[in-house]
Design a protein around this motif. Structure first.
Motif, mmCIF file in Angstrom:
data_model
loop_
_atom_site.group_PDB
_atom_site.id
_atom_site.type_symbol
_atom_site.label_atom_id
_atom_site.label_comp_id
_atom_site.label_asym_id
_atom_site.label_seq_id
_atom_site.Cartn_x
_atom_site.Cartn_y
_atom_site.Cartn_z
ATOM 1 N N SER A 175 0.777 -1.031 0.183
ATOM 2 C CA SER A 175 -0.109 0.217 -0.045
ATOM 3 C C SER A 175 0.639 1.625 0.055
ATOM 4 C CB SER A 175 -0.987 0.046 1.146
ATOM 5 O OG SER A 175 -1.151 1.242 1.352
ATOM 6 N N ALA A 176 1.838 1.434 0.730
ATOM 7 C CA ALA A 176 2.695 2.320 0.606
ATOM 8 C C ALA A 176 4.098 2.534 -0.230
ATOM 9 C CB ALA A 176 3.721 2.799 2.223
ATOM 10 N N ALA A 177 4.176 1.372 -0.692
ATOM 11 C CA ALA A 177 4.957 1.271 -1.829
ATOM 12 C C ALA A 177 4.539 2.264 -3.471
ATOM 13 C CB ALA A 177 5.918 0.062 -2.226
ATOM 14 N N LEU A 178 2.614 1.359 -3.477
ATOM 15 C CA LEU A 178 2.120 2.541 -4.979
ATOM 16 C C LEU A 178 1.553 4.222 -4.404
ATOM 17 C CD1 LEU A 178 0.072 -1.270 -5.010
ATOM 18 C CD2 LEU A 178 0.765 0.453 -7.622
ATOM 19 N N ALA A 179 1.326 3.689 -2.734
ATOM 20 C CA ALA A 179 1.165 5.830 -3.133
ATOM 21 C C ALA A 179 2.501 6.325 -2.875
ATOM 22 C CB ALA A 179 0.973 5.422 -1.134
ATOM 23 N N ALA A 180 3.752 5.387 -2.891
ATOM 24 C CA ALA A 180 5.127 6.098 -3.188
ATOM 25 C C ALA A 180 4.842 6.500 -4.794
ATOM 26 C CB ALA A 180 6.322 5.550 -2.529
ATOM 27 N N VAL A 181 4.771 5.652 -5.452
ATOM 28 C CA VAL A 181 4.676 5.768 -7.047
ATOM 29 C C VAL A 181 3.904 6.069 -7.865
ATOM 30 C CG1 VAL A 181 4.885 4.550 -9.154
ATOM 31 C CG2 VAL A 181 5.694 3.036 -7.291
ATOM 32 N N ARG A 182 2.617 6.573 -7.183
ATOM 33 C CA ARG A 182 1.883 7.346 -7.261
ATOM 34 C C ARG A 182 2.525 9.059 -7.592
ATOM 35 N NH1 ARG A 182 -2.476 3.355 -4.640
ATOM 36 N NH2 ARG A 182 -2.881 2.297 -6.398
ATOM 37 N N TYR A 222 -6.750 -7.383 -3.360
ATOM 38 C CA TYR A 222 -6.987 -7.625 -4.779
ATOM 39 C C TYR A 222 -7.758 -5.859 -4.852
ATOM 40 C CZ TYR A 222 -5.233 -11.910 -5.749
ATOM 41 O OH TYR A 222 -4.397 -13.130 -6.329
ATOM 42 N N GLU A 223 -8.775 -5.316 -4.825
ATOM 43 C CA GLU A 223 -10.135 -4.589 -4.378
ATOM 44 C C GLU A 223 -8.617 -3.363 -4.217
ATOM 45 O OE1 GLU A 223 -13.988 -2.531 -2.905
ATOM 46 O OE2 GLU A 223 -13.178 -4.110 -2.377
ATOM 47 N N GLU A 224 -7.967 -3.211 -3.300
ATOM 48 C CA GLU A 224 -6.699 -2.073 -3.234
ATOM 49 C C GLU A 224 -6.029 -1.485 -4.410
ATOM 50 O OE1 GLU A 224 -3.806 -0.202 0.338
ATOM 51 O OE2 GLU A 224 -5.312 -2.335 0.304
ATOM 52 N N LEU A 225 -5.419 -2.989 -4.676
ATOM 53 C CA LEU A 225 -4.193 -2.813 -5.526
ATOM 54 C C LEU A 225 -5.071 -2.070 -7.431
ATOM 55 C CD1 LEU A 225 -3.081 -3.102 -3.006
ATOM 56 C CD2 LEU A 225 -1.325 -4.809 -5.001
#
Length: 365
Positions: A215-222, A303-306
């Motif tokens: 979750s935190a990794a995807l926030a960083a990429v976004r 899955y829904e979150e990602l």
């Protein structure tokens, strides 16, 4: 399933470096190896994002090949032919999994070093000493394992931070499968050898890290920023996942999830879907085959979150008829498919039933 595993450990690249700015040391590493002439295989979209990080190679003769879009034998042969004709001394991949697999295959054909600079954390391709080959239409053919490791992998987390978030999400989906596919095989072995136990531990670490940091990794990429969670997630996808197959061989590579992925690649409608997204869906089909619905329940919020697909509908495939599901099952359960590493007898009908049951279950929630 074989009773006694026959394992060749292919644990790691010869050298692996993960740190911001690691690409800047490329020429130093080439010189250490006495390499003066190289072929760089790159894409278009990925190169646009990677170009700001690409180092100036002042003392190296650099040739470029632009990837045509598929990891096929024709493309592999074109790369190998060019490198041979110009007497180049190494092949360098700058891109994602298919570019990386092309470079590894071409380098193996010529017995040259393969050097990998990943632009994505979408698979463990940068780590592993194998290539997944497809035909010109994008349908899976086979994977090939090579007798030498990649010479060098330079992972710059800052490059990953500049990649599209949907590709990181797909990488997370692909890597999550490492646990479910390794576990369904290894837990049924009476006395797994130490190598396989290490693969099992690495697979478990994949799941633990991804559930904790994704979750935190995807926030960083976004946000286009680099944080510790992204670095850990990238290393998990590329390094830890690579250790699973590197130590476990057939007992740590693939089982049901990837067989479902391979079957899906035969459907033209799926060619726009990312590899990891199809594998993530395959995890749920594998769990349905096992009857492990509580685990499916636990994964669905993740899955829904990602944004990972949990149904045929999510992939635009809810139009498939029973006959078409059986054909999908036949492709997933061909005799050479890794789905047969699972315990019991897996038939085309069983796969089709699992897909249908999963669809009914998801739509009823």
């Amino acid at each position: 399933m074989p009773v006694e595993p026959q394992i060749i450990v292919r644990a790691a690249p010869q050298e692996f470096i993960c740190r911001p700015g690691s690409w800047g040391s490329l020429e130093q590493h080439l010189q250490r190896r006495g390499i003066r002439r190289v072929l760089v295989v790159r894409g278009n979209r990925s190169w646009t994002a990677a170009a700001p990080y690409w180092p100036e190679l002042k003392e190296t003769e650099v040739h470029y090949h632009v990837y045509s879009g598929e990891c096929s034998y024709r493309e592999r042969d074109a790369i190998a032919g060019y490198a041979s004709e110009h007497q180049l001394e190494a092949v360098i991949a700058v891109g994602g999994g298919k570019i990386t697999d092309l470079v590894k295959s071409a380098a193996a054909t010529l017995n040259l070093p393969a050097i990998i600079l990943p632009t994505l954390a979408a698979t463990c391709a940068a780590w592993s000493s194998l290539s997944v080959m497809y035909d010109e239409r994008g349908a899976f053919i086979r994977f090939e394992v090579f007798p030498r490791s990649n010479a060098l992998v330079l992972l710059d987390p800052a490059v990953i931070a500049a990649s599209p978030p949907e590709l990181l999400a797909a990488g997370i989906g692909d890597t999550l499968a490492k646990w479910y596919e390794a576990d369904v095989i290894i837990r049924h072995l009476e006395a797994p050898p130490v190598e396989v136990e290490l693969a099992w531990d690495a697979a478990r670490k994949c799941r633990e890290n991804l559930l904790r940091y994704s979750s935190a990794a995807l926030a960083a990429v976004r946000s286009g920023e680099l944080n510790d969670a992204l670095t850990r997630t990238a290393e998990t996808i590329i390094m830890v996942a690579g250790l699973v197959g590197g130590f476990g061989e057939d007992y740590g590579r693939t089982a049901g999830a990837h067989s479902v992925h391979d079957a899906l690649t035969a459907l033209p409608e799926t060619h726009g879907l990312l590899h990891g997204s199809k594998v993530a869906y395959g995890v749920l089909v594998q769990l349905a085959l096992e009857g492990n619905w509580p685990e499916i329940d636990g994964l669905l919020p993740f899955y829904e979150e990602l944004g990972l697909p949990s149904s045929l509908r999510a992939m635009g495939l809810d139009h498939l008829t029973r006959e078409e599901l059986l054909k999908l099952g036949e492709r997933a359960a061909v005799p050479e498919a890794s789905i047969h590493m699972m315990p019991g007898v897996i038939t085309a009908g069983a796969v089709a039933d699992a897909v249908a049951e999963l669809e009914e279950y998801i739509t009823s929630i």
